[in-house]
Design a protein around this motif. Structure first.
Motif, short mmCIF file in Angstrom:
data_model
loop_
_atom_site.label_atom_id
_atom_site.label_comp_id
_atom_site.label_asym_id
_atom_site.label_seq_id
_atom_site.Cartn_x
_atom_site.Cartn_y
_atom_site.Cartn_z
N THR A 129 12.45 0.95 1.89
CA THR A 129 11.30 0.69 1.68
C THR A 129 10.57 0.43 2.11
OG1 THR A 129 12.16 0.73 -0.58
CG2 THR A 129 9.86 1.01 -0.94
N GLU A 130 9.20 1.24 3.08
CA GLU A 130 8.23 0.93 4.06
C GLU A 130 7.04 0.94 3.26
OE1 GLU A 130 9.68 2.04 7.71
OE2 GLU A 130 9.07 3.67 6.71
N ALA A 131 5.86 -0.37 3.40
CA ALA A 131 4.86 -0.24 2.80
C ALA A 131 3.89 -0.68 3.50
CB ALA A 131 4.72 -0.79 1.18
N VAL A 132 2.50 -0.48 3.00
CA VAL A 132 1.31 -1.48 3.93
C VAL A 132 0.57 -2.16 3.15
CG1 VAL A 132 -0.55 -1.32 4.56
CG2 VAL A 132 0.74 0.38 5.77
N PHE A 133 0.04 -3.55 2.93
CA PHE A 133 0.06 -4.41 1.78
C PHE A 133 -1.56 -4.65 2.61
CE2 PHE A 133 4.45 -5.52 0.66
CZ PHE A 133 3.77 -4.75 -0.41
N LYS A 134 -2.44 -5.19 1.67
CA LYS A 134 -3.03 -6.14 1.27
C LYS A 134 -3.02 -7.74 0.86
CE LYS A 134 -8.72 -5.97 2.23
NZ LYS A 134 -10.12 -5.32 2.74
N VAL A 135 -3.52 -8.24 1.49
CA VAL A 135 -2.81 -9.62 1.20
C VAL A 135 -3.85 -10.63 0.67
CG1 VAL A 135 -1.05 -12.45 1.36
CG2 VAL A 135 -0.61 -9.59 1.90
N TYR A 136 -4.27 -11.23 -0.28
CA TYR A 136 -5.28 -12.38 -0.70
C TYR A 136 -4.74 -13.46 0.05
CZ TYR A 136 -8.49 -15.59 -2.52
OH TYR A 136 -9.48 -16.59 -2.60
N LYS A 137 -5.11 -13.90 0.79
CA LYS A 137 -4.20 -15.71 1.33
C LYS A 137 -5.64 -16.58 1.12
CE LYS A 137 -0.41 -17.12 3.48
NZ LYS A 137 0.07 -16.60 2.77
N SER A 138 -4.73 -17.57 -0.01
CA SER A 138 -5.63 -18.69 -0.42
C SER A 138 -5.36 -19.23 0.70
CB SER A 138 -5.00 -18.51 -2.30
OG SER A 138 -3.47 -19.16 -1.61
N ARG A 198 6.99 -10.09 -9.01
CA ARG A 198 8.45 -10.86 -8.91
C ARG A 198 9.78 -9.24 -9.76
NH1 ARG A 198 7.25 -16.62 -11.40
NH2 ARG A 198 5.96 -17.45 -10.22
N THR A 199 8.74 -8.21 -9.77
CA THR A 199 9.73 -6.87 -10.32
C THR A 199 10.22 -6.28 -8.30
OG1 THR A 199 7.94 -5.16 -9.45
CG2 THR A 199 7.66 -6.82 -12.36
N VAL A 200 11.27 -5.81 -9.16
CA VAL A 200 12.06 -4.99 -8.16
C VAL A 200 10.62 -3.87 -7.30
CG1 VAL A 200 14.11 -3.34 -7.91
CG2 VAL A 200 14.19 -5.19 -9.39
N PHE A 201 10.34 -4.15 -6.16
CA PHE A 201 9.68 -3.43 -5.69
C PHE A 201 9.78 -2.05 -5.50
CE2 PHE A 201 7.33 -1.84 -1.42
CZ PHE A 201 6.48 -2.26 -1.82
N ALA A 202 11.30 -1.82 -5.13
CA ALA A 202 11.31 -0.13 -4.84
C ALA A 202 11.14 0.73 -5.60
CB ALA A 202 13.21 -0.31 -4.37
N GLU A 203 11.19 -0.29 -6.94
CA GLU A 203 11.05 1.13 -8.60
C GLU A 203 9.30 1.01 -8.91
OE1 GLU A 203 13.20 -1.10 -11.22
OE2 GLU A 203 15.36 -1.04 -9.72
N THR A 204 8.41 0.57 -7.65
CA THR A 204 7.10 0.62 -8.42
C THR A 204 6.91 1.90 -8.08
OG1 THR A 204 7.11 -1.69 -7.21
CG2 THR A 204 5.04 -0.01 -7.39
N ASP A 205 6.36 2.03 -9.10
CA ASP A 205 5.41 3.82 -8.62
C ASP A 205 4.31 4.38 -7.71
OD1 ASP A 205 6.56 4.82 -11.01
OD2 ASP A 205 5.69 4.02 -12.38
N PHE A 206 4.04 4.93 -7.37
CA PHE A 206 3.35 4.65 -6.08
C PHE A 206 3.19 6.67 -5.80
CE2 PHE A 206 7.59 6.02 -3.98
CZ PHE A 206 7.36 6.55 -3.30
N ARG A 207 1.57 7.06 -5.10
CA ARG A 207 1.47 8.01 -4.37
C ARG A 207 2.04 8.22 -3.37
NH1 ARG A 207 -3.04 11.05 -3.04
NH2 ARG A 207 -4.66 8.81 -3.50
N TYR A 208 2.69 9.38 -2.66
CA TYR A 208 3.10 8.86 -1.73
C TYR A 208 1.47 10.38 -0.52
CZ TYR A 208 5.36 11.07 3.10
OH TYR A 208 6.04 11.06 3.99
N ASP A 209 1.83 9.32 0.44
CA ASP A 209 0.20 9.55 1.58
C ASP A 209 1.12 10.78 2.35
OD1 ASP A 209 -0.84 10.95 3.19
OD2 ASP A 209 -2.24 8.27 3.28
#
Length: 515
Positions: A257-266, A471-482
């Motif tokens: 599983t690969e992804a691009v995140f935008k992280v709000y870093k406190s 905290r959920t299993v990320f690989a099971e996240t629903d997404f729209r493939y680009d």
């Protein structure tokens, strides 16, 4: 005495050899002594470097490093020595800083006269391999950066790297660096259009310097913690990161599983303010059979990446006030991390403590006490006892036992402030199936995240609807493939590592946000 509760988780070589016409004639005309020898071209060119003080850059398609040549003893110019070693005078030599660039002159002239040049692409590609100047061995995990930008890459296990530079960065300078080596800089334009070979010279620190800098390890750790507010961010920022996680069984990958995140870093010192993640792009490959079932749920992934920012979430081995007696700390070598002198501190749990804690090493900047890099793992002696902390749930037919748990983290400065750059976790388990005694394969689950961009303007927390549950299993996240975004990345080999694609991701993100 807790164990980090939530933890449970860059191509080619630059060498070029040349002939007659040259800039920097003083260097090329300098007289050196070529010894009588029968060695590889790489080794003989190294002898020229020792006497001239200049390293070589050349195209691996022009010069074969491993070719054995025989030369006789003679006093000659650097230019003549290059011709003698390569067996060719049809080369063009050019001095660039502390490098001698070697190209095939005839090919360049012919192309300019007979071939109509195609339209220039919007970006250029630079490839190469980085070698140890003394041994010729590839240098893995070396930094390749475009100076003045956050764009860069690291070399793979074969010392290879690849960079895609937009037009606006073609005139920039590239820097090459690695722990324990003297850094090098080369103009990007000099490396375009060829598979380059570069070499780095090992950096030797005088013994007296080591003795002067050697200090008590706990004091170094206290200084590092005390200076957190100065070295690390005191205001929130956005980190655009590339993330990937995978599962391998018997050395064959089951899912990726690969992804691009935008992280709000406190801010680093605000523990009560949590980091947030917004999912921008996602891709998933699942090679499991339909009849396969989830054999276990393992603590790993996105939440682990956030918690592995150990300068924000202080682990027990850095908390000297409350856990200082749990560990033994010793001073190590003086090394260089990205051209920064660093003290190495080793730590391991004290004898007599029977629960699984950590052991590893920390690399602390000798000038400003910033943590540059950390590698730590669960104490091997007690690794089996740690299974319950990492495996949340198992099926009745399969039993997992931890074999090895390793984490690596690195920090890099941006505008004088250090931010988390790369995080990786590798978790290995022995899988035992009930009623099957002859097969106990290894299950390897891993995750890593690398920072592509840092933004500090108009930083606000994400609306609840845009936040990714970490905290959920990320690989099971629903997404729209680009498809348009991922089409260039679908052929990346799993073993290649994240370092091979980070500059591609940075370029893609730039194109997506600035069409």
């Amino acid at each position: 005495m807790k164990l980090l509760r939530f933890l449970i988780l860059l191509w080619g070589m630059l060498f070029i050899v040349g002939s007659a016409k040259a800039d920097g004639g003083d260097v090329l005309d300098r007289i050196i002594q070529l010894p009588k020898a029968k060695e590889t071209i790489y080794s003989l060119l190294g002898k020229i470097s020792e006497q001239s003080g200049y390293l070589f850059i050349y195209d691996s398609k022009v010069i074969n490093n491993d070719s054995i040549v025989k030369v006789k003893k003679m006093n000659c110019s650097v230019r003549q020595a290059i011709h003698e070693i390569t067996g060719s005078k049809d080369l063009e030599l050019k001095v660039l800083g502390q490098h001698i660039l070697i190209t095939r002159a005839a090919e360049k002239v012919t192309m300019e006269k007979t071939v109509a040049l195609p339209p220039q692409p919007t970006y250029s590609t630079i490839t190469g391999t980085l070698l140890d100047k003394e041994t010729g061995d590839p240098i893995a995990s070396a930094s390749v950066l475009v100076q003045g930008t956050s764009l860069g890459n690291i070399t793979n296990q074969d010392g290879e790297f690849r960079l895609h530079l937009p037009d606006s960065l073609r005139n920039r300078t590239l820097s090459f660096s690695h722990l324990g080596y003297v850094g090098q800089t080369v103009e990007a334009q000099a490396l375009e259009g060829q598979n380059n070979i570069l070499s780095l010279e090992p950096k030797i620190i005088p013994l007296q310097e080591v003795l002067i800098r050697l200090v008590e390890p706990k004091r170094l750790l206290r200084e590092m913690i005390d200076r957190r507010s100065k070295n690390y961010s005191s205001s929130p920022v956005y980190l655009t990161t590339f993330y990937r996680e995978g599962v391998q069984l018997k050395n064959k990958f089951q899912s990726l599983t690969e992804a691009v995140f935008k992280v709000y870093k406190s801010p680093t010192m605000e523990l009560e303010t949590s980091d947030q993640v917004k999912l921008l792009k996602m891709s998933r490959i699942d090679n499991r059979e339909k009849t396969d079932s989830v054999v276990a749920k393992i603590r790993s992934g996105v939440e682990a990446c956030l918690q592995l920012d150990i300068m924000k979430h202080i682990p027990d081995f850095l908390s000297l006030e409350t856990n200082g007696e749990l560990y033994v700390y010793t001073s190590g070598d003086i090394v260089f991390v990205d051209d920064r002198c660093a003290n190495v501190i080793y730590f391991e749990q004290r004898q007599g403590i029977g629960e699984p804690l950590f052991c590893g090493e920390l690399y602390i900047d000798s000038e400003n006490s910033a943590l540059l890099r950390a590698r730590f793992e669960v104490q091997p002696k007690y690794i089996k006892e740690a299974t319950g902390r990492f495996v949340i749930r198992q099926t009745q037919k399969v039993r997992l036992t931890t074999q090895k748990i390793v984490y690596t983290i690195s920090y890099k400065p941006w505008n004088g402030i250090y931010y988390v750059h790369h995080i990786r976790g590798d978790l290995f388990f022995r899988m035992k199936r009930k009623r099957i005694s002859f097969s106990n394969p290894t299950l390897h689950t891993w995750f890593e995240m690398v920072t592509c961009r840092i933004d500090n303007e108009n930083v606000t927390r994400f609306p609840r609807a845009e936040r990714l549950p970490t905290r959920t299993v990320f690989a099971e996240t629903d997404f729209r493939y680009d498809k348009n975004f991922w089409e260039d990345f679908n052929v990346i080999p799993l073993e290649g590592g994240l370092e091979k694609i980070i500059e591609q991701v940075s370029l893609k993100i730039e194109q997506t946000e600035n069409p």
